[in-house]
Design a protein around this motif. Sequence first.
Motif, PDB file in Angstrom:
ATOM      1  N   HIS A   1       0.839  -1.197   0.000  1.00 38.29           N
ATOM      2  CA  HIS A   1       0.000   0.000   0.000  1.00 38.29           C
ATOM      3  C   HIS A   1       0.877   1.252   0.000  1.00 38.29           C
ATOM      4  O   HIS A   1       1.605   1.485   0.966  1.00 38.29           O
ATOM      5  CB  HIS A   1      -0.908   0.031   1.231  1.00 38.29           C
ATOM      6  CG  HIS A   1      -1.998  -0.986   1.211  1.00 38.29           C
ATOM      7  ND1 HIS A   1      -1.772  -2.341   1.366  1.00 38.29           N
ATOM      8  CD2 HIS A   1      -3.339  -0.838   1.049  1.00 38.29           C
ATOM      9  CE1 HIS A   1      -2.924  -2.992   1.321  1.00 38.29           C
ATOM     10  NE2 HIS A   1      -3.892  -2.089   1.123  1.00 38.29           N
ATOM     11  N   ALA A   2       0.848   2.028  -1.085  1.00 33.79           N
ATOM     12  CA  ALA A   2       1.666   3.249  -1.133  1.00 33.79           C
ATOM     13  C   ALA A   2       1.027   4.252  -2.095  1.00 33.79           C
ATOM     14  O   ALA A   2       0.417   3.863  -3.100  1.00 33.79           O
ATOM     15  CB  ALA A   2       3.090   2.943  -1.557  1.00 33.79           C
TER      16      ALA A   2
ATOM     17  N   PRO B   1      -7.124   6.316  -9.010  1.00 34.66           N
ATOM     18  CA  PRO B   1      -7.415   4.975  -9.556  1.00 34.66           C
ATOM     19  C   PRO B   1      -6.397   3.940  -9.081  1.00 34.66           C
ATOM     20  O   PRO B   1      -5.255   4.252  -8.754  1.00 34.66           O
ATOM     21  CB  PRO B   1      -7.342   5.185 -11.065  1.00 34.66           C
ATOM     22  CG  PRO B   1      -7.377   6.655 -11.284  1.00 34.66           C
ATOM     23  CD  PRO B   1      -6.880   7.317 -10.052  1.00 34.66           C
ATOM     24  N   ARG B   2      -6.837   2.645  -9.099  1.00 29.64           N
ATOM     25  CA  ARG B   2      -5.988   1.528  -8.687  1.00 29.64           C
ATOM     26  C   ARG B   2      -4.882   1.278  -9.690  1.00 29.64           C
ATOM     27  O   ARG B   2      -4.964   1.647 -10.855  1.00 29.64           O
ATOM     28  CB  ARG B   2      -6.840   0.271  -8.523  1.00 29.64           C
ATOM     29  CG  ARG B   2      -7.357  -0.284  -9.843  1.00 29.64           C
ATOM     30  CD  ARG B   2      -8.287  -1.452  -9.622  1.00 29.64           C
ATOM     31  NE  ARG B   2      -9.517  -1.014  -8.929  1.00 29.64           N
ATOM     32  CZ  ARG B   2     -10.408  -1.866  -8.474  1.00 29.64           C
ATOM     33  NH1 ARG B   2     -10.210  -3.182  -8.590  1.00 29.64           N
ATOM     34  NH2 ARG B   2     -11.503  -1.423  -7.887  1.00 29.64           N
TER      35      ARG B   2
ATOM     36  N   TRP C   1      -7.456   3.311   1.646  1.00 32.54           N
ATOM     37  CA  TRP C   1      -7.924   2.203   0.827  1.00 32.54           C
ATOM     38  C   TRP C   1      -9.093   1.500   1.531  1.00 32.54           C
ATOM     39  O   TRP C   1      -9.321   1.690   2.737  1.00 32.54           O
ATOM     40  CB  TRP C   1      -6.786   1.207   0.596  1.00 32.54           C
ATOM     41  CG  TRP C   1      -5.758   1.710  -0.389  1.00 32.54           C
ATOM     42  CD1 TRP C   1      -5.747   1.492  -1.693  1.00 32.54           C
ATOM     43  CD2 TRP C   1      -4.617   2.484  -0.081  1.00 32.54           C
ATOM     44  NE1 TRP C   1      -4.664   2.098  -2.289  1.00 32.54           N
ATOM     45  CE2 TRP C   1      -3.931   2.726  -1.302  1.00 32.54           C
ATOM     46  CE3 TRP C   1      -4.068   3.023   1.093  1.00 32.54           C
ATOM     47  CZ2 TRP C   1      -2.753   3.458  -1.399  1.00 32.54           C
ATOM     48  CZ3 TRP C   1      -2.893   3.757   0.979  1.00 32.54           C
ATOM     49  CH2 TRP C   1      -2.265   3.982  -0.242  1.00 32.54           C
ATOM     50  N   ASP C   2      -9.788   0.661   0.806  1.00 33.70           N
ATOM     51  CA  ASP C   2     -10.960  -0.029   1.368  1.00 33.70           C
ATOM     52  C   ASP C   2     -10.599  -0.998   2.496  1.00 33.70           C
ATOM     53  O   ASP C   2     -11.463  -1.348   3.313  1.00 33.70           O
ATOM     54  CB  ASP C   2     -11.716  -0.783   0.262  1.00 33.70           C
ATOM     55  CG  ASP C   2     -12.373   0.172  -0.716  1.00 33.70           C
ATOM     56  OD1 ASP C   2     -12.545   1.383  -0.357  1.00 33.70           O
ATOM     57  OD2 ASP C   2     -12.713  -0.242  -1.843  1.00 33.70           O
TER      58      ASP C   2
ATOM     59  N   ALA D   1      -7.741   4.458  -4.144  1.00 32.70           N
ATOM     60  CA  ALA D   1      -7.416   5.217  -2.944  1.00 32.70           C
ATOM     61  C   ALA D   1      -8.242   6.499  -2.936  1.00 32.70           C
ATOM     62  O   ALA D   1      -8.435   7.145  -3.970  1.00 32.70           O
ATOM     63  CB  ALA D   1      -5.934   5.545  -2.908  1.00 32.70           C
ATOM     64  N   THR D   2      -8.709   6.885  -1.758  1.00 36.38           N
ATOM     65  CA  THR D   2      -9.527   8.090  -1.613  1.00 36.38           C
ATOM     66  C   THR D   2      -8.726   9.155  -0.873  1.00 36.38           C
ATOM     67  O   THR D   2      -8.071   8.871   0.129  1.00 36.38           O
ATOM     68  CB  THR D   2     -10.826   7.780  -0.852  1.00 36.38           C
ATOM     69  OG1 THR D   2     -11.542   6.754  -1.544  1.00 36.38           O
ATOM     70  CG2 THR D   2     -11.688   9.023  -0.742  1.00 36.38           C
ATOM     71  N   VAL D   3      -8.810  10.417  -1.370  1.00 31.98           N
ATOM     72  CA  VAL D   3      -8.053  11.536  -0.802  1.00 31.98           C
ATOM     73  C   VAL D   3      -8.832  12.153   0.355  1.00 31.98           C
ATOM     74  O   VAL D   3     -10.048  12.395   0.258  1.00 31.98           O
ATOM     75  CB  VAL D   3      -7.775  12.608  -1.868  1.00 31.98           C
ATOM     76  CG1 VAL D   3      -7.139  13.847  -1.240  1.00 31.98           C
ATOM     77  CG2 VAL D   3      -6.867  12.037  -2.956  1.00 31.98           C
ATOM     78  N   SER D   4      -8.121  12.422   1.465  1.00 29.82           N
ATOM     79  CA  SER D   4      -8.686  13.157   2.596  1.00 29.82           C
ATOM     80  C   SER D   4      -7.613  14.056   3.172  1.00 29.82           C
ATOM     81  O   SER D   4      -6.436  13.983   2.775  1.00 29.82           O
ATOM     82  CB  SER D   4      -9.210  12.192   3.656  1.00 29.82           C
ATOM     83  OG  SER D   4      -8.134  11.465   4.241  1.00 29.82           O
TER      84      SER D   4
END
Length: 492
Positions: A34-35, A93-94, A124-125, A65-68
């Motif tokens: 995960h990066a 996107p993945r 990530w989920d 991946a979702t940005v926060s």
Amino acid sequence: MKVKTSLHRTATVLAGALIGLAGLTVAATPASAHASSVKGDSVCNAATGKRDITWTLTNDWGGDATVSDLALIPGVKAETAEHNELKNGVVIPRRSHHVDGKAVFTQSAEGDITDASISFTAHWDDEYSDRNNSYKLRFDGPCAPPPPTCVSPDKAKFHHEFGVENGKSTATVTLDEGIKLCEGEPVTLVSYVAPRPEFSVPQFVFDHASAVITTDKPRADLEVKVPDCNTQVDLFFGSEKDIIAEITANGPRYGDKKLGSPNGIGSRSVGKPGWFNGGSKACQQPAVATVPQCDGTLTVNLSNNGEISRYPIDFAVKTGDVTKTVTVGAGKAESITIPAGSGDVTIGAEGLETKTYQWQNPGDCALPTVVVENDCDTVAITVQNPKGVTPVTAKITYGEETKTATVASGASRKTTFTLGKEKHATVEFPGLDVESIKATLGKVDCGGEGGGGGLPVTGAAAGSIAGGAAALLAIGGGLFFLARRRKVTFTA
């Protein structure tokens, strides 16, 4: 048999150890994969004078991946080509087929910013998060706007030529090559009448010409008339409405608007100074006209109304030892009367040749009349001089005798002679431009001969006139009327 069994056991243990290590490796791989990352780039947009900034967000995992926790400086909206705005909740996107997933956003910021930065957290989920995502851009200097395609007239450059000769002034003003004007630049050439050949006031406009220099018409050719007297000529940046109609002591000036000035807007044009002062004579146009009157006076008309007369004129009028100054304003006229018997009058003024004038009989004055009376002993000649005229001198001849009689205005004088054999008398007027009169005596009854009085006679035609006039005489005499003629002298 024992040796083989020991080898088999050793191989079994090693195999199990390898399988255990392989299992540990597989178990650790998901956590380390995960990066996410971000990079920034910027260019100065020459067309807008702003900075175009590009942010590239990368996801190297097989899930989106979702940005926060997004922080974007400057806070100008960034978006993709599809107008997806960069904000919390946007998805990176993945990764697929060993190619990292990417989301690219651009923003346009003012050209004077010194730095730009971004930071965010990727989720990530599977509940994994990567908070180590940030990037900062620093700029060496501002992004300047592009140079304009045209310049305002105050930023333009020109060159010019200017001259005064042969009664005119010419000027050529040209926009420097390669310069485009956003709007036209007016230029004007104006000439003045002036009181002195150096700068002096007041001055009055004599002639002017204006033109507008544009990109399409980069050259202006100007020409004006220059007065044949003291003058000033100015070439300045400005239109016809900027012309100063009268330059006075405390009034406005063209100043550094004049082309070729060392400072101000006039310094935008390179060339010789665009101004001139000079001349060789005054701009007044004095004139004198004399009108002799029948009573011996002389009327002198002084005028100052020539085309270029703009200033008062002092006329010096001298009679005998007395000199009088008569001032005549611009566009004006004055009349003075020189008394009868004053003699010659001398008149001069600046711009006027000094000249001496004399009274002369104008030739249209009422003329003296002559009455001839005779009897058996005497001949009487009466000269009558009308009113309103100068005294007249009559030279009267009868036979061998000549007498002179001076007759004042409105008076009469009788001159007598002893009757002789001569049948006529002659009357001359030396001061008048008329022919002498030959007057025939009338017939008288002296010892039986009948007769009448004298007959009217004019000039050389006395004989023919006498017969026709005899019936009109009430007494022995006649009236003699002299020819007339007018003379007027004008000097300009």
